[in-house]
Design an enzyme around this catalytic site. Sequence first.
Site, short mmCIF file in Angstrom:
data_model
loop_
_atom_site.label_atom_id
_atom_site.label_comp_id
_atom_site.label_asym_id
_atom_site.label_seq_id
_atom_site.Cartn_x
_atom_site.Cartn_y
_atom_site.Cartn_z
N ASP A 1 9.42 2.94 0.03
CA ASP A 1 7.85 3.89 0.78
C ASP A 1 8.56 3.27 2.39
O ASP A 1 8.24 1.94 2.91
CB ASP A 1 7.12 3.18 0.25
CG ASP A 1 5.39 4.01 1.94
OD1 ASP A 1 6.28 4.46 2.00
OD2 ASP A 1 4.33 3.73 0.59
N LYS B 1 3.60 8.45 9.34
CA LYS B 1 3.13 8.53 10.54
C LYS B 1 4.52 8.50 11.64
O LYS B 1 4.16 9.62 12.57
CB LYS B 1 3.53 6.48 10.24
CG LYS B 1 2.14 6.27 9.31
CD LYS B 1 2.10 4.41 9.13
CE LYS B 1 0.64 4.44 8.76
NZ LYS B 1 0.69 3.58 7.21
N TYR C 1 0.72 -1.21 0.07
CA TYR C 1 0.23 -0.10 -0.02
C TYR C 1 1.17 1.22 -0.25
O TYR C 1 2.25 1.58 0.52
CB TYR C 1 -0.58 0.32 1.12
CG TYR C 1 -1.65 1.12 1.60
CD1 TYR C 1 -2.75 1.38 0.63
CD2 TYR C 1 -1.32 1.82 2.84
CE1 TYR C 1 -4.06 2.75 0.54
CE2 TYR C 1 -2.92 3.16 2.42
CZ TYR C 1 -3.50 4.24 1.58
OH TYR C 1 -4.24 4.15 1.96
#
Length: 462
Positions: free
Chosen positions: A273, A301, A178
Amino acid sequence: MEVAFVGAAAVPAAGRTVRRAAGGELVCTAAKPRLNTQRSTEIFEQAKKLMPGGVNSPVRAFRSVGGNPVVFDRVKGSKAYDVDGNEYIDYIGSWGPAIVGAANDEVNEALIKAIEKGTSFGAPCELENELASAVIDAVPSLEMVRMVNSGTEACMSVIRLMRAFTGREKLIKFSGCYHGHADMYLVQAGSGVATLGLPDSPGVPKSTTAATLVAQYNNLESVRQLFEANEGEIAGVILEGVVGNSGFIVPDVSFLKGLRELCTKHGALLCFDEVMTGFRISYGGAQAYFDVKPDVSTFGKVIGGGLPVGAYGGRREIMEMVAPAGPMYQAGTLSGNPLAMTAGLKTLEILRRPGAYEQLDKITKRLSNGLLEVAKETGHDMTGGSISAMFGQFFSSVPVKNFEDAAANQDGAKFGKFHRGMLERGIYLAPSAYEAGFTGLAHTEEDIDKTIEATRDVLKTL
Ligand SMILES: *Cc1c(COP(=O)(O)O)cnc(C)c1O
């Protein structure tokens, strides 16, 4: 067996005995604890009329595990408290940011000080330099970064950069990885659909996803074939350095090194990522942990310390493509705002203290090993593990190397029942079998031991 549920809202059901434990808390002795979620249910029913599905991000709705979500009132340390007063040991931690403990006192104090000076400037501020240099110092492959407001935004921008720098359009991603919800990443992880590059969601133009090629994680040959079939057209490869969005899946080191070689050979850029793995797998992310040097990387995050932040960065010659240094446009009204920079800076400062990652690793291993042992003891197939503050288990008899393995081998119905059982016992796990778990510096051995006890209790009933 005892201590099935400990908390303010432990409601004794008929036939159960209740006593005060030594610490004064209420202890129910029962096979099946009951959770009072009346207020949560009321709020969620109202939410469904106001927001699509009652939420602002889909997984929160608990669709894949069934039942209503619980509505949070507050978080502190390793705990979350819902609006009915139930206490949970939290293994989501706001999906990663709470690595130094939720509502950390030091982060809060820094934020309160910062807010006095204003929440957003829309002009340069020195805190941007401070967070940028902290991130650059931490991650070996970075020479420059650009701050944005989310992981999605970071991944969306980095692909534009990869295309701008190489002058090529095609992108290789992996099924089950994702990278946020931007159009070009929403390509379904299924064989026929994947190879055709059909979009995963209505509203995504075929023309956008046609340039997205999908390979299989931990399968270098699948990447080599795509490079050979699209010679000179691949701008880059993007991946999660450790997968957290198909459950917890660890890469083979040879796979990562092979990707590095293939990208170099074909003149494409390699993008890690690290939105989930950055400052979690190690202070330098998955790339430092596995010693592989990507050309560009994305973050989110943890680096926002609980406020909305994302970042992308890489080698100077690549980053200097970005406006106003270069021609690739990308901007943001709230990007680099002083509040977000402050929360990120304080979080990274805490993580740099000696022993932080040793502690994260130790506590998470205790959890992961405990879960696997209890599964064995109760006769359930389980596989999985942990690295630093990230963990995950599958109800599967075979090791899971990629999304296809996860989908083919795990018992999703069992996971749903497991999730609800754990929730009822005060353990808050990600409401999907396709998500990793997160720990933080606030998780104690006592938290872990309670979690393992609850797991034993639930697995016995399945
Ligand atoms: C969460 C996540 C994103 C998206 O970040 P948002 O802040 O939710 O937009 C991108 N990539 C990975 C690997 C993620 O885990």
